[in-house]
Design a protein around this motif. Structure first.
Motif, PDB file in Angstrom:
ATOM      1  N   UNK A   1       0.804  -1.214   0.000  1.00  0.00           N
ATOM      2  CA  UNK A   1       0.000   0.000   0.000  1.00  0.00           C
ATOM      3  C   UNK A   1       0.843   1.272   0.000  1.00  0.00           C
ATOM      4  N   UNK A   2       2.158   1.132  -0.006  1.00  0.00           N
ATOM      5  CA  UNK A   2       3.050   2.287  -0.065  1.00  0.00           C
ATOM      6  C   UNK A   2       3.031   2.839  -1.488  1.00  0.00           C
ATOM      7  N   UNK A   3       2.508   4.045  -1.703  1.00  0.00           N
ATOM      8  CA  UNK A   3       2.343   4.557  -3.067  1.00  0.00           C
ATOM      9  C   UNK A   3       3.659   4.906  -3.757  1.00  0.00           C
ATOM     10  N   UNK A   4       4.738   4.996  -3.003  1.00  0.00           N
ATOM     11  CA  UNK A   4       6.018   5.366  -3.596  1.00  0.00           C
ATOM     12  C   UNK A   4       6.914   4.161  -3.863  1.00  0.00           C
ATOM     13  N   UNK A   5       6.663   3.053  -3.202  1.00  0.00           N
ATOM     14  CA  UNK A   5       7.519   1.881  -3.355  1.00  0.00           C
ATOM     15  C   UNK A   5       6.868   0.731  -4.112  1.00  0.00           C
ATOM     16  N   UNK A   6       5.574   0.794  -4.334  1.00  0.00           N
ATOM     17  CA  UNK A   6       4.904  -0.277  -5.065  1.00  0.00           C
ATOM     18  C   UNK A   6       5.412  -0.337  -6.505  1.00  0.00           C
ATOM     19  N   UNK A   7       5.575  -1.562  -7.014  1.00  0.00           N
ATOM     20  CA  UNK A   7       6.043  -1.746  -8.395  1.00  0.00           C
ATOM     21  C   UNK A   7       4.981  -2.431  -9.253  1.00  0.00           C
ATOM     22  N   UNK A   8       3.758  -2.448  -8.777  1.00  0.00           N
ATOM     23  CA  UNK A   8       2.700  -3.212  -9.437  1.00  0.00           C
ATOM     24  C   UNK A   8       1.633  -2.289 -10.017  1.00  0.00           C
ATOM     25  N   UNK A   9       1.203  -2.570 -11.233  1.00  0.00           N
ATOM     26  CA  UNK A   9       0.231  -1.721 -11.909  1.00  0.00           C
ATOM     27  C   UNK A   9      -1.099  -1.644 -11.173  1.00  0.00           C
TER      28      UNK A   9
END
Length: 222
Positions: free
Chosen positions: A72-80
């Motif tokens: 749920x981290x908007x800066x670290x997520x790598x998923x579309x």
């Protein structure tokens, strides 16, 4: 998953890859990677809808998504899929749409005061989901944080310094004229979601499974 008709509107917007109002249309991120299958649970408590004559009101609405979120981290997520969900919870300083171009969001105005200084005036009275008011220090914290994230760092190399002139004014000092900075700060998928400094500091590593933004929906469980 307890919800109401409001979440149906949110999911309709999600499937159209755009959020209504202040949030930016979301595009596929070429850096995105898949995550294990499943379905996130979003539990909201909006005001009850007025019944329509002859309509049967059902208490629950279950919505299926393609994949479970990776985090749920908007800066670290790598998923579309995760990136497309983030505008439900987080907002950016400004937003963009093809009809009207750049529009105010958390910032009510912005201007280049010189070739190297971009100044944003924040809306006053904006609250994060934990009740804390949005301040320029949150903007400085959020952008400096994303500048340390490997997949986003190269997008913000033009920033030399971020200065809080006062609680509602934040100044970006760049290494020279740069048209890309405004674009970077308008997109959640570029890591530009504004986060609450106090909340992120308090939860630490749990930010990967916690949410505290200024967006239209507040996460209760996942």
């Amino acid at each position: 998953m307890k919800t109401s008709k409001w979440i149906a509107l949110a999911m309709a917007a999600l499937m159209a890859i755009a959020m209504v109002g202040c949030n930016t249309p979301i595009e596929n991120d070429p850096e995105a990677t898949p995550a294990p299958t499943g379905a996130p649970a979003i539990d909201t408590t909006p005001a009850p809808a007025e019944p329509v004559e002859g309509e049967t009101i059902k208490p629950n609405l279950t919505v299926g998504v393609q994949l479970d979120l990776d985090m749920l981290d908007p800066q670290n997520s790598t998923q579309t899929v995760s990136t497309r969900m983030q505008p439900l919870f987080y907002e950016t300083l400004i937003t963009w749409n093809p009809e009207n171009g750049y529009q105010p969001c958390l910032a009510e105005s912005w201007k280049w005061e010189s070739d190297t200084e971009l100044v944003f005036k924040l809306r006053q009275g904006v609250l994060f989901h934990n009740g804390e008011e949005l301040k320029s220090s949150d903007v400085k914290f959020s952008v400096e944080r994303v500048m340390e994230v490997a997949r986003h760092a190269s997008r913000y190399l033009m920033i030399q310094e971020i200065v809080c002139d006062d609680d509602y004014t934040v100044r970006f000092v760049t290494d020279g004229p740069n048209d890309k900075l405004v674009a970077m700060l308008s997109r959640v998928q570029y890591g530009a979601a504004i986060m609450n400094e106090k909340f992120v500091t308090e939860v630490g590593e749990d930010i990967s499974k916690s949410v505290c933004g200024t967006g239209p929906y507040k996460l209760q469980s996942w």
